[in-house]
Design an enzyme around this catalytic site. Sequence first.
Site, PDB file in Angstrom:
ATOM      1  N   CYS A   1       0.830  -1.214   0.000  1.00 43.97           N
ATOM      2  CA  CYS A   1       0.000   0.000   0.000  1.00 43.97           C
ATOM      3  C   CYS A   1       0.863   1.261   0.000  1.00 43.97           C
ATOM      4  CB  CYS A   1      -0.908  -0.047   1.236  1.00 43.97           C
ATOM      5  SG  CYS A   1      -1.748   1.497   1.610  1.00 43.97           S
TER       6      CYS A   1
ATOM      7  N   CYS B   1       0.099   3.725   2.796  1.00 46.85           N
ATOM      8  CA  CYS B   1       0.578   3.163   4.067  1.00 46.85           C
ATOM      9  C   CYS B   1       2.061   3.457   4.249  1.00 46.85           C
ATOM     10  CB  CYS B   1       0.355   1.653   4.123  1.00 46.85           C
ATOM     11  SG  CYS B   1      -1.368   1.139   4.058  1.00 46.85           S
TER      12      CYS B   1
END
Length: 144
Positions: free
Chosen positions: A69, A72
């Site tokens: 991600c 993230c």
Amino acid sequence: MSESLHVVCPHCDAVNRIPAARLGAGAKCGQCHQPLFAGEPLELTSTNFRRHVERNDIPLLVDFWAPWCGPCKMMAPQFRQAAGELEPTVRLAKVNTEAAPDLGQQFGIRSIPTLALFRGGRELARQAGAMGAADIVRWTRGQV
């Protein structure tokens, strides 16, 4: 007599009883003798997640994330910085949803990153999406 709080060690998962007034005074684990607070998020797994959520008397802010991600990865240093500002009144932790898909499923994590704030074994609040350190700190303090 001062109030005591239970704090789970980020190194060995032992539950420590600490006087509330001594939380920020370099408290160490009675079992492994490591510092209870290092200003860094700890990695939680399916094995130790429940212990940290249920046995810590201080709030626990969990970042549900995944290695693939992009947002993230961008938020990781911001979350680390927020840990330095929020500890010892709030413990910050990360859960890799790829390594612990059961936790992502149990908490209905639909998008990542997602922050979930726990206290006393219950989820208090949730926020999806990447945030900067100042926003993480502000949001967390606003919830507790």
